[in-house]
Enzyme design. Structure first.
Site, mmCIF file in Angstrom:
data_model
loop_
_atom_site.group_PDB
_atom_site.id
_atom_site.type_symbol
_atom_site.label_atom_id
_atom_site.label_comp_id
_atom_site.label_asym_id
_atom_site.label_seq_id
_atom_site.Cartn_x
_atom_site.Cartn_y
_atom_site.Cartn_z
ATOM 1 N N ARG B 133 0.821 -1.224 0.000
ATOM 2 C CA ARG B 133 0.000 0.000 0.000
ATOM 3 C C ARG B 133 0.849 1.265 0.000
ATOM 4 O O ARG B 133 0.410 2.311 0.465
ATOM 5 C CB ARG B 133 -0.963 0.022 1.190
ATOM 6 C CG ARG B 133 -1.953 -1.140 1.206
ATOM 7 C CD ARG B 133 -3.106 -0.880 2.157
ATOM 8 N NE ARG B 133 -3.941 -2.066 2.280
ATOM 9 C CZ ARG B 133 -3.821 -2.963 3.234
ATOM 10 N NH1 ARG B 133 -2.892 -2.802 4.170
ATOM 11 N NH2 ARG B 133 -4.613 -4.009 3.267
ATOM 12 N N LYS B 155 1.549 11.396 -11.248
ATOM 13 C CA LYS B 155 0.649 10.504 -11.982
ATOM 14 C C LYS B 155 1.377 9.223 -12.351
ATOM 15 O O LYS B 155 2.427 9.265 -12.995
ATOM 16 C CB LYS B 155 0.158 11.179 -13.264
ATOM 17 C CG LYS B 155 -0.932 12.184 -13.049
ATOM 18 C CD LYS B 155 -1.504 12.565 -14.410
ATOM 19 C CE LYS B 155 -2.558 13.626 -14.301
ATOM 20 N NZ LYS B 155 -3.108 13.950 -15.634
ATOM 21 N N GLU B 197 7.071 19.389 -25.281
ATOM 22 C CA GLU B 197 6.492 19.642 -23.949
ATOM 23 C C GLU B 197 7.168 20.838 -23.283
ATOM 24 O O GLU B 197 6.537 21.565 -22.520
ATOM 25 C CB GLU B 197 6.603 18.399 -23.053
ATOM 26 C CG GLU B 197 5.806 17.185 -23.533
ATOM 27 C CD GLU B 197 4.331 17.204 -23.086
ATOM 28 O OE1 GLU B 197 3.913 18.116 -22.345
ATOM 29 O OE2 GLU B 197 3.589 16.289 -23.516
ATOM 30 N N LYS B 238 5.605 23.191 -14.205
ATOM 31 C CA LYS B 238 4.639 22.137 -13.894
ATOM 32 C C LYS B 238 4.430 22.036 -12.397
ATOM 33 O O LYS B 238 3.303 21.851 -11.922
ATOM 34 C CB LYS B 238 5.096 20.798 -14.481
ATOM 35 C CG LYS B 238 4.042 19.706 -14.268
ATOM 36 C CD LYS B 238 4.218 18.482 -15.139
ATOM 37 C CE LYS B 238 3.073 17.496 -14.868
ATOM 38 N NZ LYS B 238 3.224 16.253 -15.635
ATOM 39 N N GLU B 248 -5.855 17.348 -9.722
ATOM 40 C CA GLU B 248 -6.391 17.641 -11.053
ATOM 41 C C GLU B 248 -7.870 17.959 -11.061
ATOM 42 O O GLU B 248 -8.671 17.257 -11.662
ATOM 43 C CB GLU B 248 -6.131 16.443 -11.990
ATOM 44 C CG GLU B 248 -6.325 16.821 -13.441
ATOM 45 C CD GLU B 248 -5.830 15.739 -14.373
ATOM 46 O OE1 GLU B 248 -5.969 14.565 -14.053
ATOM 47 O OE2 GLU B 248 -5.314 16.105 -15.431
ATOM 48 N N ARG B 252 -4.877 22.501 -13.247
ATOM 49 C CA ARG B 252 -3.957 21.517 -13.816
ATOM 50 C C ARG B 252 -4.329 21.142 -15.251
ATOM 51 O O ARG B 252 -3.487 20.685 -16.020
ATOM 52 C CB ARG B 252 -3.960 20.270 -12.921
ATOM 53 C CG ARG B 252 -2.900 19.252 -13.296
ATOM 54 C CD ARG B 252 -2.592 18.355 -12.114
ATOM 55 N NE ARG B 252 -1.723 17.260 -12.504
ATOM 56 C CZ ARG B 252 -1.169 16.414 -11.656
ATOM 57 N NH1 ARG B 252 -1.408 16.540 -10.374
ATOM 58 N NH2 ARG B 252 -0.392 15.443 -12.068
ATOM 59 N N ASN B 256 -2.835 20.272 -20.326
ATOM 60 C CA ASN B 256 -3.298 19.508 -21.481
ATOM 61 C C ASN B 256 -3.312 20.332 -22.760
ATOM 62 O O ASN B 256 -3.856 19.895 -23.775
ATOM 63 C CB ASN B 256 -4.697 18.949 -21.211
ATOM 64 C CG ASN B 256 -4.650 17.839 -20.174
ATOM 65 O OD1 ASN B 256 -3.747 17.010 -20.196
ATOM 66 N ND2 ASN B 256 -5.612 17.838 -19.269
ATOM 67 N N HIS B 259 -3.046 18.640 -25.992
ATOM 68 C CA HIS B 259 -3.187 17.213 -25.734
ATOM 69 C C HIS B 259 -4.531 16.641 -26.177
ATOM 70 O O HIS B 259 -4.616 15.445 -26.454
ATOM 71 C CB HIS B 259 -2.963 16.918 -24.245
ATOM 72 C CG HIS B 259 -1.508 16.878 -23.877
ATOM 73 N ND1 HIS B 259 -0.679 17.978 -23.991
ATOM 74 C CD2 HIS B 259 -0.712 15.866 -23.418
ATOM 75 C CE1 HIS B 259 0.546 17.652 -23.613
ATOM 76 N NE2 HIS B 259 0.561 16.377 -23.253
ATOM 77 N N HIS B 263 -3.844 13.701 -28.405
ATOM 78 C CA HIS B 263 -4.267 12.337 -28.068
ATOM 79 C C HIS B 263 -5.138 11.752 -29.172
ATOM 80 O O HIS B 263 -5.041 10.557 -29.493
ATOM 81 C CB HIS B 263 -5.045 12.328 -26.746
ATOM 82 C CG HIS B 263 -4.180 12.396 -25.531
ATOM 83 N ND1 HIS B 263 -4.632 12.881 -24.322
ATOM 84 C CD2 HIS B 263 -2.890 12.032 -25.333
ATOM 85 C CE1 HIS B 263 -3.645 12.820 -23.433
ATOM 86 N NE2 HIS B 263 -2.584 12.316 -24.020
ATOM 87 N N HIS B 278 4.220 10.629 -28.903
ATOM 88 C CA HIS B 278 3.395 11.529 -28.100
ATOM 89 C C HIS B 278 3.740 13.008 -28.292
ATOM 90 O O HIS B 278 2.868 13.843 -28.560
ATOM 91 C CB HIS B 278 3.508 11.143 -26.617
ATOM 92 C CG HIS B 278 2.766 12.070 -25.698
ATOM 93 N ND1 HIS B 278 1.395 12.109 -25.641
ATOM 94 C CD2 HIS B 278 3.202 13.008 -24.822
ATOM 95 C CE1 HIS B 278 1.013 13.031 -24.763
ATOM 96 N NE2 HIS B 278 2.089 13.584 -24.244
#
Lengths: 380, 380
Positions: B133, B155, B197, B238, B248, B252, B256, B259, B263, B278
């Site tokens: 955990r 993330k 980026e 960031k 988020e 935040r 994107n 993106h 995506h 990407h």
């Protein structure tokens, strides 16, 4: 925190508030709560879509009532059924349930609902923690053990071949509904096993609660209002410990009273529940913890006798010999205990006690003392 | 938070501190950091045992240097190697790596170390979040993209058959070491993709940084000290956004920028990296976001032209036609965008802009406008 245990007389409900800052949540306790689950969930999560995870056994008895309630509250939901039993807490079921939650197209504000005992709760909570990096989690615990133990603390997870509960997350529910009427349908052996955890809360930190249990255990078993009180006081006791130590670094270890010996007994019978279920292991483990404390001169024989009497009155096993079949020698138990995840850098940690309600964490227990003690206890 | 970007002249190091209360951590940036990883980790985690997770390609180039450094610091470690490529972010590898970490008998205070790019970092971070955990997590990002993107924000996750990154956790590292010298060994296409980026941080909120990039991009590519500055300013940008919105819910989303379109383009080529990686998708996506903003009257053509010039100067693709092979019609892109997890209850969310460094979140974009826009952009 004691004032958060609020009796809601009108609805014959008790609410225990678990105080964890922004992750605080209520546990509602009472009869027929399942029939009101739709309204309760809609109140907390208006417009949410739900994925209900349950096992085949629980589904047979309780799923219709829940679905009727959700429909009445216009809560759109999908049902995901898993096989009953500990082997469901595995990677493969985790993957399957995650993918079914995603297939149902739930968004991040939607909820994953666990309807079942500890196995369903642990697996479902870990799914809720993981899908989209965290969905809302609602628990509808259907066993006494799940109501007084798994519903507080946020521990979720699955088993690895290296041990139980080794893969998981801390993920707090948004709402817990403990329907105490459901417990009427529980097999007596499961009810008793859950009751061992109730007794634990008295033994670890609340002598008055233990005394109250000695006077009221029969009413708890037969379904009087004492049952709701016992569940509420247990949840409150655990909530107080967890609020003080959410990520289990110190005081929370007290909740393991009876569990170091208990886990070793469960492992020794290879988790064969026909021989021993978790709560039974805890019952014997609590007796051993008290007897070991007596051996160390921490308590007198009259305290041991009092614990022994109450657990046997409730029909719980109180000695290793109560487990049917052969058991391994003391040395094997020591190996199992040493491998337990609660061991810190080689030293043995035990929860010992100085009296009813006065348990404490002892991190430096000499292994040889434990071996000698267990050798005696294992004599047929 | 600007004062946390500290130049450590003596060691030719820059440290960006990510401020997240009790989960704060430093990102150290500089050449040859891999050779000092042992000392740096021992400093933060004295006596910890480590499981290093890496992929076969990275292992070939950099594992020996890391192991030598860990040995020199007397850090006991085991190495777990995964196959390179996006398909490694799957349930099966997650299970295998978790079980190998457990087999190495790491305890909760021990650390799981990711040596690699985004795939290794995402998978390893999720393993670290899940075993017992939550274990300590250390990141050694080896691509520009991983250094400026994955190393900030916590993330972690794996892919489901329902989409990318849908199973995971927010789990912050205890330490990130970004060795900018390693980037000399990166294929130019990967370096450029990571650079997209970097440009994004200028475009979304820092016009001065974008202007600085226009002047200094060649030195960043060739390995001058401007490279460390670019990585540090990106991480700081960031970190500022993440500190304001760790889980988020609002600001935040600015990260994107480029993106949503990006995506969709990646999905349209079925994530075939021979056609589009990407960062290339983000480059084209940022151009589309600016052109769409121009269409809505938010910016003038000179702003679009300025972005176009810088991205093309850096060798990045800037229009859909730069992607080799056939692409689906505009309607298919809309379907993909509507299925994106950043869609909230049916409305389309886009990051638009009012000028260089002035991006904003627009939650109510009319789907028909997007379809018409993409139809034009898709004309060969």
């Amino acid at each position: 925190m004691a004032d958060t245990l609020v009796a809601e007389q009108a609805a014959n409900r008790t609410t225990v508030q678990v105080d964890l800052g922004s992750r605080s949540y209520p546990i509602k306790i009472g009869r027929s709560l399942l029939a009101e689950a739709g309204a309760e969930i809609a109140n907390v999560l208006p417009g949410a879509r739900l994925a209900v995870v349950t096992d085949e056994t629980v589904a047979r008895f309780h799923l219709d009532a829940l679905r009727t309630s959700l429909d009445a509250a216009s809560l759109d939901h999908t049902v995901i059924t898993v096989p009953p039993g500990e082997s469901t807490k595995c990677y493969a079921e985790f993957e399957r349930v995650c993918d079914e939650v995603l297939a149902a197209r739930l968004e991040r504000g939607d909820a994953v609902v666990a309807l079942g005992g500890g196995v369903v709760g642990d697996l479902t909570g870990y799914v809720a923690a993981s899908v989209r990096r965290g969905m809302v989690f609602v628990q509808l615990p259907t066993t006494l053990l799940a109501q007084v133990d798994s519903s507080v603390g946020g521990k979720t997870g699955i088993n690895s071949r290296h041990g139980k509960n080794l893969i998981g997350a801390f993920h707090q529910p948004a709402l817990v509904l403990a329907d105490t009427g459901i417990l009427d349908t529980l097999p007596m052996r499961d009810f008793r096993a859950g009751y061992a955890e109730v007794v634990k809360y008295g033994l670890l930190g609340d002598a008055a609660f233990f005394a109250w249990l000695e006077d009221n255990w029969q009413a708890i078993f037969s379904g009087g209002p004492e049952r709701e009180e016992a569940v509420a006081r247990s949840c409150q006791a655990k909530a107080d410990v967890v609020a003080a130590d959410e990520l289990e670094s110190g005081r929370r270890a007290l909740l393991n009273l009876g569990h170091t010996f208990g886990h070793a007994l469960e492992a020794a019978v290879s988790y064969e529940t026909s021989r021993l279920v978790h709560g039974e292991g805890v019952s014997i483990g609590m007796m051993l913890a008290h007897e070991f404390s007596e051996r160390l001169g921490l308590i007198g024989p009259e305290t041991v006798e009092r614990v022994h009497k109450h657990l046997s009155d409730a029909g719980l096993p109180v000695k290793i010999q109560d487990i049917p079949g052969q058991l391994p020698p003391a040395e094997t138990f020591l190996d199992i205990i040493a491998q337990d995840k609660k061991v810190t850098r080689g030293a043995l940690t035990f929860i010992l006690t100085r009296g009813i309600g006065e348990a404490f964490v002892e991190k430096g227990v000499e292994p040889a003392l434990v071996t000698d003690f267990l050798k005696e206890k294992l004599v047929p």
